[in-house]
Design an enzyme around this catalytic site. Structure first.
Site, mmCIF file in Angstrom:
data_model
loop_
_atom_site.group_PDB
_atom_site.id
_atom_site.type_symbol
_atom_site.label_atom_id
_atom_site.label_comp_id
_atom_site.label_asym_id
_atom_site.label_seq_id
_atom_site.Cartn_x
_atom_site.Cartn_y
_atom_site.Cartn_z
ATOM 1 N N ASP A 39 0.815 -1.218 0.000
ATOM 2 C CA ASP A 39 0.000 0.000 0.000
ATOM 3 C C ASP A 39 0.852 1.273 0.000
ATOM 4 O O ASP A 39 0.389 2.339 0.377
ATOM 5 C CB ASP A 39 -0.982 -0.004 1.182
ATOM 6 C CG ASP A 39 -0.264 -0.129 2.515
ATOM 7 O OD1 ASP A 39 0.972 -0.366 2.506
ATOM 8 O OD2 ASP A 39 -0.932 0.012 3.554
ATOM 9 N N HIS A 242 23.405 4.730 -19.407
ATOM 10 C CA HIS A 242 22.335 4.864 -18.413
ATOM 11 C C HIS A 242 22.678 4.140 -17.114
ATOM 12 O O HIS A 242 21.812 3.551 -16.470
ATOM 13 C CB HIS A 242 20.994 4.364 -18.982
ATOM 14 C CG HIS A 242 20.472 5.243 -20.080
ATOM 15 N ND1 HIS A 242 19.572 4.815 -21.023
ATOM 16 C CD2 HIS A 242 20.746 6.533 -20.394
ATOM 17 C CE1 HIS A 242 19.311 5.810 -21.868
ATOM 18 N NE2 HIS A 242 20.019 6.856 -21.500
ATOM 19 N N ASP A 259 25.779 12.692 -14.033
ATOM 20 C CA ASP A 259 24.661 13.287 -14.770
ATOM 21 C C ASP A 259 23.514 13.349 -13.782
ATOM 22 O O ASP A 259 22.880 12.328 -13.491
ATOM 23 C CB ASP A 259 24.328 12.427 -15.996
ATOM 24 C CG ASP A 259 23.250 13.052 -16.881
ATOM 25 O OD1 ASP A 259 22.571 13.997 -16.423
ATOM 26 O OD2 ASP A 259 23.083 12.577 -18.024
ATOM 27 N N ASP A 270 19.304 19.597 -16.200
ATOM 28 C CA ASP A 270 19.915 18.354 -16.692
ATOM 29 C C ASP A 270 21.397 18.642 -16.937
ATOM 30 O O ASP A 270 21.749 19.194 -17.978
ATOM 31 C CB ASP A 270 19.195 17.916 -17.980
ATOM 32 C CG ASP A 270 19.695 16.581 -18.507
ATOM 33 O OD1 ASP A 270 20.539 15.941 -17.843
ATOM 34 O OD2 ASP A 270 19.227 16.176 -19.589
ATOM 35 N N HIS A 349 25.248 9.098 -29.000
ATOM 36 C CA HIS A 349 23.971 9.778 -28.727
ATOM 37 C C HIS A 349 23.959 11.157 -29.378
ATOM 38 O O HIS A 349 24.971 11.619 -29.895
ATOM 39 C CB HIS A 349 23.702 9.848 -27.217
ATOM 40 C CG HIS A 349 24.739 10.588 -26.409
ATOM 41 N ND1 HIS A 349 24.830 11.960 -26.398
ATOM 42 C CD2 HIS A 349 25.722 10.141 -25.576
ATOM 43 C CE1 HIS A 349 25.812 12.319 -25.580
ATOM 44 N NE2 HIS A 349 26.381 11.239 -25.079
ATOM 45 N N HIS A 353 18.495 17.768 -26.339
ATOM 46 C CA HIS A 353 17.042 17.540 -26.385
ATOM 47 C C HIS A 353 16.371 18.746 -25.759
ATOM 48 O O HIS A 353 16.981 19.455 -24.951
ATOM 49 C CB HIS A 353 16.668 16.254 -25.630
ATOM 50 C CG HIS A 353 17.271 16.150 -24.252
ATOM 51 N ND1 HIS A 353 16.728 16.786 -23.163
ATOM 52 C CD2 HIS A 353 18.388 15.529 -23.798
ATOM 53 C CE1 HIS A 353 17.487 16.536 -22.095
ATOM 54 N NE2 HIS A 353 18.506 15.780 -22.451
ATOM 55 N N HIS A 360 13.265 15.256 -20.929
ATOM 56 C CA HIS A 360 13.231 15.196 -22.396
ATOM 57 C C HIS A 360 11.913 15.838 -22.776
ATOM 58 O O HIS A 360 10.884 15.167 -22.837
ATOM 59 C CB HIS A 360 13.336 13.750 -22.895
ATOM 60 C CG HIS A 360 14.664 13.119 -22.559
ATOM 61 N ND1 HIS A 360 14.895 11.770 -22.612
ATOM 62 C CD2 HIS A 360 15.836 13.666 -22.158
ATOM 63 C CE1 HIS A 360 16.157 11.519 -22.259
ATOM 64 N NE2 HIS A 360 16.733 12.652 -21.977
ATOM 65 N N GLU A 383 25.077 18.523 -24.891
ATOM 66 C CA GLU A 383 25.722 17.468 -24.123
ATOM 67 C C GLU A 383 26.533 16.474 -24.948
ATOM 68 O O GLU A 383 26.231 15.282 -24.975
ATOM 69 C CB GLU A 383 24.676 16.714 -23.298
ATOM 70 C CG GLU A 383 23.459 16.221 -24.076
ATOM 71 C CD GLU A 383 22.515 15.415 -23.176
ATOM 72 O OE1 GLU A 383 22.991 14.481 -22.507
ATOM 73 O OE2 GLU A 383 21.304 15.719 -23.156
ATOM 74 N N TYR A 387 33.033 8.083 -25.293
ATOM 75 C CA TYR A 387 33.033 6.901 -24.419
ATOM 76 C C TYR A 387 33.924 5.842 -25.056
ATOM 77 O O TYR A 387 33.593 5.319 -26.125
ATOM 78 C CB TYR A 387 31.599 6.385 -24.242
ATOM 79 C CG TYR A 387 30.633 7.520 -23.934
ATOM 80 C CD1 TYR A 387 30.435 7.958 -22.627
ATOM 81 C CD2 TYR A 387 29.966 8.190 -24.968
ATOM 82 C CE1 TYR A 387 29.594 9.034 -22.361
ATOM 83 C CE2 TYR A 387 29.124 9.262 -24.711
ATOM 84 C CZ TYR A 387 28.937 9.675 -23.402
ATOM 85 O OH TYR A 387 28.109 10.745 -23.140
ATOM 86 N N ARG A 404 31.231 13.174 -20.560
ATOM 87 C CA ARG A 404 30.124 13.961 -21.129
ATOM 88 C C ARG A 404 30.121 15.290 -20.396
ATOM 89 O O ARG A 404 30.410 15.336 -19.190
ATOM 90 C CB ARG A 404 28.774 13.242 -20.979
ATOM 91 C CG ARG A 404 27.597 14.032 -21.520
ATOM 92 C CD ARG A 404 26.315 13.193 -21.740
ATOM 93 N NE ARG A 404 25.747 12.634 -20.532
ATOM 94 C CZ ARG A 404 25.845 11.364 -20.167
ATOM 95 N NH1 ARG A 404 26.520 10.506 -20.911
ATOM 96 N NH2 ARG A 404 25.295 10.926 -19.050
ATOM 97 N N GLU A 406 27.468 18.484 -20.035
ATOM 98 C CA GLU A 406 26.090 18.836 -20.393
ATOM 99 C C GLU A 406 25.662 20.113 -19.699
ATOM 100 O O GLU A 406 25.710 20.210 -18.466
ATOM 101 C CB GLU A 406 25.142 17.691 -19.985
ATOM 102 C CG GLU A 406 23.681 18.007 -20.248
ATOM 103 C CD GLU A 406 22.750 16.819 -20.007
ATOM 104 O OE1 GLU A 406 23.071 15.963 -19.159
ATOM 105 O OE2 GLU A 406 21.687 16.768 -20.653
HETATM 106 N N1 GLY Z 1 19.904 12.889 -18.040
HETATM 107 C C1 GLY Z 1 19.256 12.518 -19.226
HETATM 108 C C2 GLY Z 1 19.890 13.103 -20.393
HETATM 109 O O1 GLY Z 1 20.982 13.631 -20.307
HETATM 110 O O2 GLY Z 1 19.321 13.145 -21.440
HETATM 111 MN MN MN Z 2 21.736 14.436 -18.491
HETATM 112 MN MN MN Z 3 20.243 15.463 -21.257
#
Ligand code: GLY
Ligand code: MN
Ligand code: MN
Length: 436
Positions: A39, A242, A259, A270, A349, A353, A360, A383, A387, A404, A406
């Site tokens: 619950d 991820h 991140d 982000d 990637h 975004h 996103h 970003e 890698y 990365r 960002e």
């Molecule tokens: N943290 C998700 C992205 O960088 O898109």
């Molecule tokens: Mn991110």
């Molecule tokens: Mn992002």
């Protein structure tokens, strides 16, 4: 409800929506509560579209809008219930919700079906988030069927069904003054969390200890939650895009990729930063880092009116592809590497975004099959990354480098504003902070 709540902001958005609908009825439910186990529930998060139009935080609520010469905004919400309020907290109830949030009418959630059958009568079009939630699709089609049964009494049912998100996504793509102020706050808190993480990091610590520093900084500044699951990835974990385990030990000589960012009053930041666990970049780490940083600078320079959605990505890609050639990770000319996409082994990637209520965020990236022109008020991430997994054809000093960087930008009249610049990102600034 946030401290800055102003019902007029939301009323103006509702008017803009019904103006674009032209005619018909819109039905926009908030998100359901989600059971975690037994619950216990997950922390409640309202639906972004619903909240964008209402500012109303409670579950079991639906906004109904009627377009036309006398537009109407009607809220359905939970009734007052003193017994439940003792256990779970305050509920506005329809009467207080109508007054505080500026609706034309408000009714108990339990009356939704019966009222909707009335309200849908003689409306030519029904707007709702078609396909977002199968149960709502079925419920609204069922109610429309009930209206159709009244044909012999001269009442017609909506014969057009539109996805209201087509209009709402476009509205949300352009952030208004209130949204920009909240996004600034989310970005500032998130940047401070990255500074705190850099200060705290030492070899031998666990990734989750650093995650705790981030969460501490989010929450102590009033952010309601992380905007997404935090990635705290030491060494080789940074090459898992991820990675969310966050349970390994941080090693001397490794990089740490974080991140993480908060959600503040419904708006996400982000941010990614990558820095050495011991406070000092190795020569190889520094080379790759500066290549990614240069790619990011190129992308930010291409983030301005007159450019299109793909331009920042293309600008970053050229710098990274050339860097990969220089590091002997890709071979051939720059054009050949871009054409063959051999860079994708190390940069797989996109460079950004849309950013807003959803990390996103909503909004079309293409219009009539062309990349969208960048315009003031649009918010997005920049970003780029690189890698490098261990492999026979990769120089060993580059193994397990995952980087990365960002940031969050808003397009302005002249160019763009970087919301997240308080989080250090040059090699010198990071090393200085970590030495202090
Ligand atoms: N943290 C998700 C992205 O960088 O898109
Ligand atoms: Mn991110
Ligand atoms: Mn992002």
């Amino acid at each position: 409800m946030s401290a800055m709540f102003n019902p007029a902001t939301y009323a103006a958005r509702r008017i803009r929506l019904v103006d674009q609908m032209g005619r018909g009825i819109a039905v926009i439910p908030t998100a359901p509560e989600a059971v975690r186990n037994a619950d216990s529930h997950y922390p409640y998060r309202y639906d972004s579209h619903f909240h964008y139009l209402t500012g109303f935080d409670e579950p079991e609520a639906v906004l109904v809008l009627i377009a036309g010469s006398t537009p109407q905004a009607i809220l359905f919400c939970r009734e007052k219930n003193l017994e439940r309020e003792i256990w779970d907290g305050y509920r506005h109830g329809p009467e207080a919700a109508k007054a505080e949030f500026g609706f034309d009418a408000a009714y108990p959630f339990a009356q939704l079906d019966e009222k909707l059958i009335e309200l849908m009568g003689n409306q030519s079009a029904l707007f709702h988030p078609v396909g977002h939630d199968a149960a709502w699709d079925a419920r609204l089609l069922g109610l429309r069927g009930r209206v159709q049964e009244k044909a012999r009494s001269g009442i017609s049912a909506p014969n057009e069904i539109h996805d209201v998100r087509v209009l709402l996504d476009e509205m949300r793509l352009f952030k208004d003054r209130n949204e920009l102020a909240t996004m600034h706050r989310a970005a500032t808190i998130s940047a401070a969390a990255h500074v705190r993480a850099m200060r705290a990091t030492r070899p031998g610590m666990m990734e989750y200890e650093i995650e705790a520093e981030l969460l501490h900084e989010f929450r102590r500044n009033g952010a309601q939650s992380p905007a997404y699951t935090s990635i705290v990835a030491g060494g080789t974990n940074a090459c898992v895009l991820h990675y969310v385990g966050n349970d390994m030990q941080l090693k001397d000589g490794d990089l740490l990729l974080i991140d993480a960012a908060c959600e503040m009053d419904g708006y996400a930041a982000d941010i990614t930063r990558t820095f050495p666990v011991n406070g000092k970049f190795s020569a190889a780490q520094k080379d790759v880092y500066e290549m990614v940083l240069a790619a990011q600078a190129a992308a930010i320079a291409a983030s301005r009116p007159g450019k299109h959605w793909n331009d920042p990505h293309d600008a970053a890609l050229r710098v990274i592809a050339q860097g990969l050639i220089d590091f002997k990770l890709c071979s051939g000319t720059l054009d050949a590497v871009l054409e063959s996409e051999s860079y994708k082994r190390f940069y797989m990637h996109r460079t950004g975004h849309w950013l807003g209520m959803d990390v996103h965020d909503v909004g079309a990236y293409k219009v009539d099959s062309n990349w969208r022109a960048l315009q003031p008020g649009m918010a997005f991430t920049v970003e780029p990354g690189c890698y490098i997994r261990p492999a026979d054809d990769v120089p060993q000093e580059l193994w397990n480098i995952g980087i990365r960087i960002e940031d969050n930008v808003i397009i302005t009249e002249q160019g763009c504003e970087v919301l997240t610049k308080a989080a250090p990102k040059t090699v010198a600034a990071i090393e200085e902070l970590m030495a202090g």
